[in-house]
Design a protein around this motif. Structure first.
Motif, PDB file in Angstrom:
ATOM      1  N   CYS A 164       0.809  -1.226   0.000  1.00 23.70           N
ATOM      2  CA  CYS A 164       0.000   0.000   0.000  1.00 23.70           C
ATOM      3  C   CYS A 164       0.839   1.271   0.000  1.00 23.70           C
ATOM      4  CB  CYS A 164      -0.935   0.004   1.209  1.00 23.70           C
ATOM      5  SG  CYS A 164      -2.157  -1.310   1.145  1.00 23.70           S
ATOM      6  N   ALA A 165       2.154   1.152  -0.014  1.00 25.97           N
ATOM      7  CA  ALA A 165       3.016   2.336   0.038  1.00 25.97           C
ATOM      8  C   ALA A 165       2.849   3.172  -1.219  1.00 25.97           C
ATOM      9  CB  ALA A 165       4.474   1.921   0.205  1.00 25.97           C
ATOM     10  N   SER A 166       2.776   4.472  -1.034  1.00 24.56           N
ATOM     11  CA  SER A 166       2.672   5.394  -2.151  1.00 24.56           C
ATOM     12  C   SER A 166       4.070   5.721  -2.667  1.00 24.56           C
ATOM     13  CB  SER A 166       1.987   6.677  -1.687  1.00 24.56           C
ATOM     14  OG  SER A 166       2.065   7.666  -2.687  1.00 24.56           O
ATOM     15  N   ALA A 167       4.187   5.841  -3.957  1.00 26.31           N
ATOM     16  CA  ALA A 167       5.467   6.250  -4.539  1.00 26.31           C
ATOM     17  C   ALA A 167       5.610   7.769  -4.516  1.00 26.31           C
ATOM     18  CB  ALA A 167       5.594   5.730  -5.968  1.00 26.31           C
ATOM     19  N   ALA A 168       4.505   8.483  -4.276  1.00 31.23           N
ATOM     20  CA  ALA A 168       4.541   9.947  -4.228  1.00 31.23           C
ATOM     21  C   ALA A 168       4.928  10.413  -2.826  1.00 31.23           C
ATOM     22  CB  ALA A 168       3.169  10.507  -4.596  1.00 31.23           C
ATOM     23  N   PRO A 169       5.639  11.541  -2.721  1.00 28.09           N
ATOM     24  CA  PRO A 169       5.976  12.046  -1.391  1.00 28.09           C
ATOM     25  C   PRO A 169       4.719  12.485  -0.651  1.00 28.09           C
ATOM     26  CG  PRO A 169       6.668  13.592  -3.093  1.00 28.09           C
ATOM     27  CD  PRO A 169       6.147  12.375  -3.783  1.00 28.09           C
ATOM     28  N   GLY A 170       4.768  12.422   0.658  1.00 33.11           N
ATOM     29  CA  GLY A 170       3.645  12.876   1.451  1.00 33.11           C
ATOM     30  C   GLY A 170       3.549  12.120   2.757  1.00 33.11           C
ATOM     31  N   GLY A 171       2.495  12.410   3.489  1.00 36.43           N
ATOM     32  CA  GLY A 171       2.292  11.738   4.762  1.00 36.43           C
ATOM     33  C   GLY A 171       3.128  12.368   5.848  1.00 36.43           C
ATOM     34  N   ALA A 172       3.517  11.574   6.808  1.00 41.99           N
ATOM     35  CA  ALA A 172       4.285  12.059   7.951  1.00 41.99           C
ATOM     36  C   ALA A 172       5.676  12.498   7.514  1.00 41.99           C
ATOM     37  CB  ALA A 172       4.404  10.971   9.004  1.00 41.99           C
ATOM     38  N   ILE A 173       6.170  13.523   8.175  1.00 41.58           N
ATOM     39  CA  ILE A 173       7.530  14.004   7.910  1.00 41.58           C
ATOM     40  C   ILE A 173       8.309  13.894   9.206  1.00 41.58           C
ATOM     41  CG2 ILE A 173       8.984  15.958   7.233  1.00 41.58           C
ATOM     42  CD1 ILE A 173       6.571  17.077   5.722  1.00 41.58           C
ATOM     43  N   ILE A 174       9.451  13.233   9.157  1.00 33.70           N
ATOM     44  CA  ILE A 174      10.344  13.242  10.311  1.00 33.70           C
ATOM     45  C   ILE A 174      11.357  14.358  10.065  1.00 33.70           C
ATOM     46  CG2 ILE A 174      11.904  11.484   9.388  1.00 33.70           C
ATOM     47  CD1 ILE A 174      12.219  10.590  12.375  1.00 33.70           C
ATOM     48  N   TYR A 175      11.554  15.170  11.080  1.00 34.93           N
ATOM     49  CA  TYR A 175      12.482  16.291  10.981  1.00 34.93           C
ATOM     50  C   TYR A 175      13.767  15.948  11.719  1.00 34.93           C
ATOM     51  CZ  TYR A 175       8.628  19.125   9.265  1.00 34.93           C
ATOM     52  OH  TYR A 175       7.597  19.636   8.513  1.00 34.93           O
ATOM     53  N   TRP A 176      14.887  16.098  11.038  1.00 30.98           N
ATOM     54  CA  TRP A 176      16.209  15.923  11.629  1.00 30.98           C
ATOM     55  C   TRP A 176      16.673  17.289  12.111  1.00 30.98           C
ATOM     56  CZ3 TRP A 176      18.332  11.069  11.831  1.00 30.98           C
ATOM     57  CH2 TRP A 176      17.754  10.090  11.014  1.00 30.98           C
ATOM     58  N   HIS A 177      17.142  17.356  13.338  1.00 29.24           N
ATOM     59  CA  HIS A 177      17.683  18.620  13.828  1.00 29.24           C
ATOM     60  C   HIS A 177      18.966  18.941  13.067  1.00 29.24           C
ATOM     61  CE1 HIS A 177      18.860  21.898  16.418  1.00 29.24           C
ATOM     62  NE2 HIS A 177      20.077  21.393  16.342  1.00 29.24           N
ATOM     63  N   VAL A 178      19.107  20.198  12.684  1.00 30.24           N
ATOM     64  CA  VAL A 178      20.332  20.691  12.053  1.00 30.24           C
ATOM     65  C   VAL A 178      20.717  21.983  12.752  1.00 30.24           C
ATOM     66  CG1 VAL A 178      19.867  19.599   9.821  1.00 30.24           C
ATOM     67  CG2 VAL A 178      19.069  21.924  10.220  1.00 30.24           C
ATOM     68  N   ASP A 179      21.995  22.245  12.837  1.00 34.51           N
ATOM     69  CA  ASP A 179      22.464  23.460  13.503  1.00 34.51           C
ATOM     70  C   ASP A 179      22.326  24.699  12.627  1.00 34.51           C
ATOM     71  OD1 ASP A 179      23.104  22.129  15.873  1.00 34.51           O
ATOM     72  OD2 ASP A 179      25.092  21.598  15.127  1.00 34.51           O
ATOM     73  N   ASP A 180      22.458  24.534  11.310  1.00 37.21           N
ATOM     74  CA  ASP A 180      22.345  25.657  10.382  1.00 37.21           C
ATOM     75  C   ASP A 180      21.354  25.270   9.295  1.00 37.21           C
ATOM     76  OD1 ASP A 180      22.639  27.629   8.397  1.00 37.21           O
ATOM     77  OD2 ASP A 180      24.784  27.866   8.804  1.00 37.21           O
ATOM     78  N   ILE A 181      20.112  25.623   9.496  1.00 43.53           N
ATOM     79  CA  ILE A 181      19.059  25.175   8.582  1.00 43.53           C
ATOM     80  C   ILE A 181      19.197  25.790   7.193  1.00 43.53           C
ATOM     81  CG2 ILE A 181      17.332  26.879   9.307  1.00 43.53           C
ATOM     82  CD1 ILE A 181      15.314  24.407   9.120  1.00 43.53           C
ATOM     83  N   ASP A 182      19.620  27.051   7.108  1.00 45.77           N
ATOM     84  CA  ASP A 182      19.790  27.675   5.797  1.00 45.77           C
ATOM     85  C   ASP A 182      20.863  26.948   4.983  1.00 45.77           C
ATOM     86  OD1 ASP A 182      17.914  29.945   5.905  1.00 45.77           O
ATOM     87  OD2 ASP A 182      19.228  30.681   7.502  1.00 45.77           O
ATOM     88  N   ALA A 183      22.011  26.704   5.594  1.00 47.27           N
ATOM     89  CA  ALA A 183      23.113  26.031   4.891  1.00 47.27           C
ATOM     90  C   ALA A 183      22.722  24.601   4.510  1.00 47.27           C
ATOM     91  CB  ALA A 183      24.368  26.022   5.756  1.00 47.27           C
ATOM     92  N   THR A 184      22.017  23.907   5.405  1.00 46.28           N
ATOM     93  CA  THR A 184      21.625  22.528   5.113  1.00 46.28           C
ATOM     94  C   THR A 184      20.617  22.491   3.969  1.00 46.28           C
ATOM     95  OG1 THR A 184      22.027  21.912   7.414  1.00 46.28           O
ATOM     96  CG2 THR A 184      20.698  20.401   6.104  1.00 46.28           C
ATOM     97  N   LEU A 185      19.629  23.380   3.996  1.00 42.40           N
ATOM     98  CA  LEU A 185      18.645  23.429   2.909  1.00 42.40           C
ATOM     99  C   LEU A 185      19.326  23.754   1.588  1.00 42.40           C
ATOM    100  CD1 LEU A 185      15.713  23.247   1.985  1.00 42.40           C
ATOM    101  CD2 LEU A 185      15.444  25.652   2.642  1.00 42.40           C
ATOM    102  N   ASN A 186      20.244  24.700   1.591  1.00 42.93           N
ATOM    103  CA  ASN A 186      20.973  25.040   0.368  1.00 42.93           C
ATOM    104  C   ASN A 186      21.783  23.860  -0.139  1.00 42.93           C
ATOM    105  OD1 ASN A 186      19.935  27.633   0.249  1.00 42.93           O
ATOM    106  ND2 ASN A 186      21.628  28.514   1.422  1.00 42.93           N
ATOM    107  N   LYS A 187      22.434  23.123   0.758  1.00 39.09           N
ATOM    108  CA  LYS A 187      23.219  21.952   0.356  1.00 39.09           C
ATOM    109  C   LYS A 187      22.314  20.890  -0.263  1.00 39.09           C
ATOM    110  CE  LYS A 187      26.329  18.358   2.025  1.00 39.09           C
ATOM    111  NZ  LYS A 187      27.129  17.853   3.135  1.00 39.09           N
TER     112      LYS A 187
END
Length: 148
Positions: free
Chosen positions: A71-94
């Motif tokens: 039943c797994a969907s191939a499309a993104p969605g549902g629950a999101i697990i968030y990983w803590h990052v110290d520099d969110i701007d730099a991590t998102l850009n990377k």
């Protein structure tokens, strides 16, 4: 009242991939390390790769999409697990520089809490978060003040 906790903590997150070698290479570059455990199928092809990461050595498992639940969907969605990052701007850009696509832009959710998420090149949602409570818990564990 029971002293057993129903949910003890994050154990493993599984991300699915059609191209396991590409997924392994992408996450190895992102995390700066190779998986510590791998398993091949009967055909000799990689079907599972596991990384340990972060302050608590959480598990991130890459699994060949052939083994996803029916039943797994191939499309993104549902629950999101968030990983803590110290520099969110730099991590998102990377992440975006590595080919991930923005799923949710940076959202300031209140003092000390910022989230964003991307879809990795394999269709999985990867959430990142700057979370001041995470840092408080980490520092209290390091200082020996954490009580279970």
């Amino acid at each position: 009242m029971s002293t057993n906790q129903t949910l003890r903590g994050f154990a493993t997150i599984s991300y699915w991939a059609d191209d396991m070698e590409a997924a392994k290479a992408w996450y190895s570059e992102l995390l700066g390390s190779a998986p510590y455990f791998e398993r091949s199928g009967p055909d000799g092809q990689l079907v599972y790769a596991e990384f340990r990461l972060g302050d608590y050595q959480h598990e991130l498992g890459l699994i060949d999409r052939r083994f996803a639940p029916a039943c797994a969907s191939a499309a993104p969605g549902g629950a999101i697990i968030y990983w803590h990052v110290d520099d969110i701007d730099a991590t998102l850009n990377k992440l975006k520089a590595m080919g991930a696509e923005e799923y949710e832009p940076l959202v300031h959710r209140g003092e000390g809490f910022i989230t964003a998420s991307v879809t990795d090149p394999f269709g999985n949602v990867l959430g990142i978060m700057y979370n001041s409570h995470y840092l408080e818990m980490l520092h209290s564990r390091i200082q020996g003040k954490f009580v279970q």
